[in-house]
Design a protein around this motif. Structure first.
Motif, PDB file in Angstrom:
ATOM      1  N   ASP A  68       0.855  -1.175   0.000  1.00 39.45           N
ATOM      2  CA  ASP A  68       0.000   0.000   0.000  1.00 39.45           C
ATOM      3  C   ASP A  68       0.893   1.228   0.000  1.00 39.45           C
ATOM      4  O   ASP A  68       2.054   1.171   0.409  1.00 39.45           O
ATOM      5  N   VAL A  69       0.367   2.316  -0.529  1.00 38.83           N
ATOM      6  CA  VAL A  69       1.144   3.545  -0.643  1.00 38.83           C
ATOM      7  C   VAL A  69       0.243   4.742  -0.378  1.00 38.83           C
ATOM      8  O   VAL A  69      -0.949   4.708  -0.685  1.00 38.83           O
ATOM      9  N   LYS A  70       0.818   5.771   0.222  1.00 38.95           N
ATOM     10  CA  LYS A  70       0.154   7.062   0.390  1.00 38.95           C
ATOM     11  C   LYS A  70       1.107   8.131  -0.114  1.00 38.95           C
ATOM     12  O   LYS A  70       2.305   8.089   0.185  1.00 38.95           O
ATOM     13  N   LEU A  71       0.568   9.086  -0.870  1.00 39.73           N
ATOM     14  CA  LEU A  71       1.350  10.222  -1.341  1.00 39.73           C
ATOM     15  C   LEU A  71       0.955  11.440  -0.522  1.00 39.73           C
ATOM     16  O   LEU A  71      -0.230  11.749  -0.393  1.00 39.73           O
ATOM     17  N   LEU A  72       1.951  12.130   0.005  1.00 37.14           N
ATOM     18  CA  LEU A  72       1.712  13.334   0.785  1.00 37.14           C
ATOM     19  C   LEU A  72       2.418  14.499   0.106  1.00 37.14           C
ATOM     20  O   LEU A  72       3.573  14.387  -0.295  1.00 37.14           O
ATOM     21  N   LEU A  73       1.721  15.613  -0.009  1.00 36.81           N
ATOM     22  CA  LEU A  73       2.277  16.843  -0.551  1.00 36.81           C
ATOM     23  C   LEU A  73       2.217  17.879   0.560  1.00 36.81           C
ATOM     24  O   LEU A  73       1.130  18.175   1.064  1.00 36.81           O
ATOM     25  N   GLN A  74       3.376  18.379   0.958  1.00 36.77           N
ATOM     26  CA  GLN A  74       3.470  19.322   2.069  1.00 36.77           C
ATOM     27  C   GLN A  74       2.792  18.773   3.322  1.00 36.77           C
ATOM     28  O   GLN A  74       2.121  19.498   4.046  1.00 36.77           O
ATOM     29  N   GLY A  75       2.907  17.449   3.531  1.00 35.07           N
ATOM     30  CA  GLY A  75       2.361  16.824   4.724  1.00 35.07           C
ATOM     31  C   GLY A  75       0.889  16.460   4.652  1.00 35.07           C
ATOM     32  O   GLY A  75       0.346  15.898   5.592  1.00 35.07           O
ATOM     33  N   LYS A  76       0.228  16.769   3.543  1.00 31.52           N
ATOM     34  CA  LYS A  76      -1.200  16.471   3.403  1.00 31.52           C
ATOM     35  C   LYS A  76      -1.402  15.381   2.344  1.00 31.52           C
ATOM     36  O   LYS A  76      -0.798  15.422   1.288  1.00 31.52           O
ATOM     37  N   PRO A  77      -2.285  14.399   2.627  1.00 28.58           N
ATOM     38  CA  PRO A  77      -2.499  13.306   1.667  1.00 28.58           C
ATOM     39  C   PRO A  77      -3.171  13.793   0.386  1.00 28.58           C
ATOM     40  O   PRO A  77      -4.125  14.557   0.431  1.00 28.58           O
ATOM     41  N   ILE A  78      -2.625  13.348  -0.753  1.00 33.38           N
ATOM     42  CA  ILE A  78      -3.243  13.685  -2.043  1.00 33.38           C
ATOM     43  C   ILE A  78      -3.594  12.442  -2.852  1.00 33.38           C
ATOM     44  O   ILE A  78      -4.312  12.534  -3.835  1.00 33.38           O
ATOM     45  N   GLY A  79      -3.095  11.271  -2.457  1.00 30.79           N
ATOM     46  CA  GLY A  79      -3.395  10.073  -3.217  1.00 30.79           C
ATOM     47  C   GLY A  79      -2.988   8.819  -2.475  1.00 30.79           C
ATOM     48  O   GLY A  79      -2.225   8.872  -1.505  1.00 30.79           O
ATOM     49  N   SER A  80      -3.529   7.680  -2.949  1.00 39.26           N
ATOM     50  CA  SER A  80      -3.216   6.403  -2.313  1.00 39.26           C
ATOM     51  C   SER A  80      -3.494   5.263  -3.281  1.00 39.26           C
ATOM     52  O   SER A  80      -4.149   5.440  -4.303  1.00 39.26           O
ATOM     53  N   GLY A  81      -2.990   4.081  -2.917  1.00 33.06           N
ATOM     54  CA  GLY A  81      -3.237   2.889  -3.726  1.00 33.06           C
ATOM     55  C   GLY A  81      -2.818   1.634  -3.000  1.00 33.06           C
ATOM     56  O   GLY A  81      -2.067   1.695  -2.011  1.00 33.06           O
TER      57      GLY A  81
END
Length: 155
Positions: A68-81
């Protein structure tokens, strides 16, 4: 006789626990982005294929059954899979894991608006998640990078 059985069972339990502890990787996994490729776009979400390169620094073959993966931009979540896997990463070797990631347009747009005019500030991107082994043993990973944009007028 029952005392002997108790000792044998206790000894077997200690042996099994030691074997399980010895089969863990010696060092943390190193995970990096190998490729980020667009797949599809809709009004509210973009889909990407994220290929992760998994470096196994241990002397044991690493069998993975999920990620599983989470993408964070400036500490805020923007995407996952998430992805189901059947991958063996050789000892002191590497393998590639592909995960389909949804990036939420509205969240990304809000982040971009907040960063408008911030050419001199780095943009923090974090990739975090877990690689799962049989028995649901999770191996966490985290990869961080800072992106910098130069000003349009060359300053």
């Amino acid at each position: 006789m029952s005392r002997l059985k108790s000792w044998l069972l206790a000894g077997l339990a200690v042996f099994l626990l030691a074997a399980c502890a010895g089969s863990q990787p010696n060092e943390p996994l190193r995970v990096s982005v190998a490729q980020f490729q667009p797949l599809s776009q809709t009004g509210a979400e973009n889909r990407y294929r994220l290929d992760l390169r998994v470096h196994n620094p241990s002397r044991w073959v690493l069998h993975l059954i999920g990620a599983d993966v989470k993408l964070l931009l400036q500490g805020k979540p923007i995407g996952s899979g998430v992805a189901a896997l059947d991958l063996n990463v050789a000892a002191f070797g590497e393998g590639t894991v592909s995960i389909e990631v949804g990036v939420h347009e509205l969240q990304t747009l809000r982040q971009a608006i907040g960063l408008y005019g911030a050419a001199d500030r780095p943009l923090s991107i974090v990739l975090t998640g877990n690689l799962t082994r049989p028995g649901l043993l999770a191996l966490p990973y985290r990869s961080e990078a800072d992106l910098r944009f130069s000003a349009a007028n060359g300053r």
